[in-house]
Design a protein around this motif. Structure first.
Motif, mmCIF file in Angstrom:
data_model
loop_
_atom_site.group_PDB
_atom_site.id
_atom_site.type_symbol
_atom_site.label_atom_id
_atom_site.label_comp_id
_atom_site.label_asym_id
_atom_site.label_seq_id
_atom_site.Cartn_x
_atom_site.Cartn_y
_atom_site.Cartn_z
ATOM 1 N N VAL A 14 19.227 7.043 11.282
ATOM 2 C CA VAL A 14 19.775 6.482 12.515
ATOM 3 C C VAL A 14 21.253 6.192 12.297
ATOM 4 O O VAL A 14 21.612 5.397 11.435
ATOM 5 N N GLY A 15 22.118 6.849 13.074
ATOM 6 C CA GLY A 15 23.557 6.623 12.998
ATOM 7 C C GLY A 15 24.291 7.808 12.413
ATOM 8 O O GLY A 15 23.881 8.364 11.399
ATOM 9 N N GLY A 16 25.396 8.190 13.063
ATOM 10 C CA GLY A 16 26.153 9.365 12.649
ATOM 11 C C GLY A 16 27.512 9.053 12.065
ATOM 12 O O GLY A 16 28.432 9.857 12.196
ATOM 13 N N GLY A 17 27.648 7.895 11.395
ATOM 14 C CA GLY A 17 28.890 7.579 10.695
ATOM 15 C C GLY A 17 28.909 8.260 9.335
ATOM 16 O O GLY A 17 28.118 9.160 9.062
ATOM 17 N N ASP A 76 28.785 13.456 20.412
ATOM 18 C CA ASP A 76 30.232 13.666 20.389
ATOM 19 C C ASP A 76 30.947 12.780 19.374
ATOM 20 O O ASP A 76 32.082 13.078 18.994
ATOM 21 N N THR A 77 30.334 11.677 18.948
ATOM 22 C CA THR A 77 31.012 10.764 18.025
ATOM 23 C C THR A 77 30.527 10.904 16.577
ATOM 24 O O THR A 77 30.970 10.156 15.711
ATOM 25 N N HIS A 127 35.000 19.436 12.186
ATOM 26 C CA HIS A 127 34.416 20.099 11.014
ATOM 27 C C HIS A 127 33.097 19.454 10.593
ATOM 28 O O HIS A 127 32.160 20.157 10.211
ATOM 29 N N MET A 128 33.002 18.122 10.662
ATOM 30 C CA MET A 128 31.757 17.451 10.300
ATOM 31 C C MET A 128 30.652 17.831 11.279
ATOM 32 O O MET A 128 29.528 18.134 10.866
ATOM 33 N N GLN A 129 30.956 17.823 12.568
ATOM 34 C CA GLN A 129 29.951 18.183 13.567
ATOM 35 C C GLN A 129 29.503 19.637 13.397
ATOM 36 O O GLN A 129 28.308 19.935 13.483
ATOM 37 N N ILE A 135 19.785 14.545 17.121
ATOM 38 C CA ILE A 135 19.139 14.025 18.325
ATOM 39 C C ILE A 135 20.029 12.954 18.933
ATOM 40 O O ILE A 135 20.399 11.997 18.260
ATOM 41 N N GLN A 136 20.359 13.141 20.209
ATOM 42 C CA GLN A 136 21.125 12.126 20.927
ATOM 43 C C GLN A 136 20.136 11.191 21.599
ATOM 44 O O GLN A 136 19.410 11.589 22.503
#
Length: 166
Positions: free
Chosen positions: A28-31, A56-57, A123-125, A137-138
């Motif tokens: 959980v979390g895309g940091g 997007d983030t 680049h990360m995405q 998953i959003q």
């Protein structure tokens, strides 16, 4: 989405309407930590989901987009040595690289790089979107329930989703 996992199978299942998907690991979390954890789990062959409120983030840097220094520089090198993404993506998005404390001894020298925030995120995405065994998953995680009363512990979490991607 609803996620259920039992300690005997160590799997988590997400359900959206009648579509059901089973994952070995859900992050959980895309940091920074979420991206690295998801990639590490997927790299081991585990079917992994990264759940974040906004796709997007994912991989977005703070307002001071630097990596490295005396403390974090060692951490970035260790993550890189273990096959992590941060160093590779930083190489692709870096705009200024410097070795701090060059006049002092080697124990206090530290590499630091300034990133282009947009390039780093892009680049990360792109890296995560094409990562084997990883689904993005959003959704918003709304609940985690742990039922310890049964012999096989059940883990449930609920997501409200606006879209999903793999």
């Amino acid at each position: 989405f609803t996620t259920t996992s039992t300690s005997t199978s160590r799997l988590a299942t997400t359900t959206n309407n009648n579509d059901q998907t089973t994952f070995d690991v859900i992050i959980v979390g895309g940091g920074h930590a979420g991206c690295e954890a998801a990639a590490a789990a997927a790299r081991t062959g585990a079917k992994t989901a990264l759940v974040t409120q906004k796709l997007d983030t994912v991989g977005e840097l703070s307002c001071n987009p630097s990596m490295g220094g005396i403390g974090k520089g060692h951490l970035v090198r260790e993550i890189d040595a273990l096959g992590g993404l941060m160093g590779t993506v930083a190489d692709e998005a870096g705009i200024h690289f410097r070795l701090l404390n060059r006049r002092k001894g080697p124990a206090v020298r530290g590499p630091r790089a300034q990133m282009d925030r947009d390039l780093y995120k892009e680049h990360m995405q792109a890296t995560l979107a094409n990562y084997p065994n990883l689904s993005l998953i959003q959704a918003s995680v709304q609940d985690f329930l742990l039922d310890e009363s049964s012999s096989s512990s059940t883990f449930e979490s609920s997501f409200s989703s606006s879209s999903s991607s793999s």
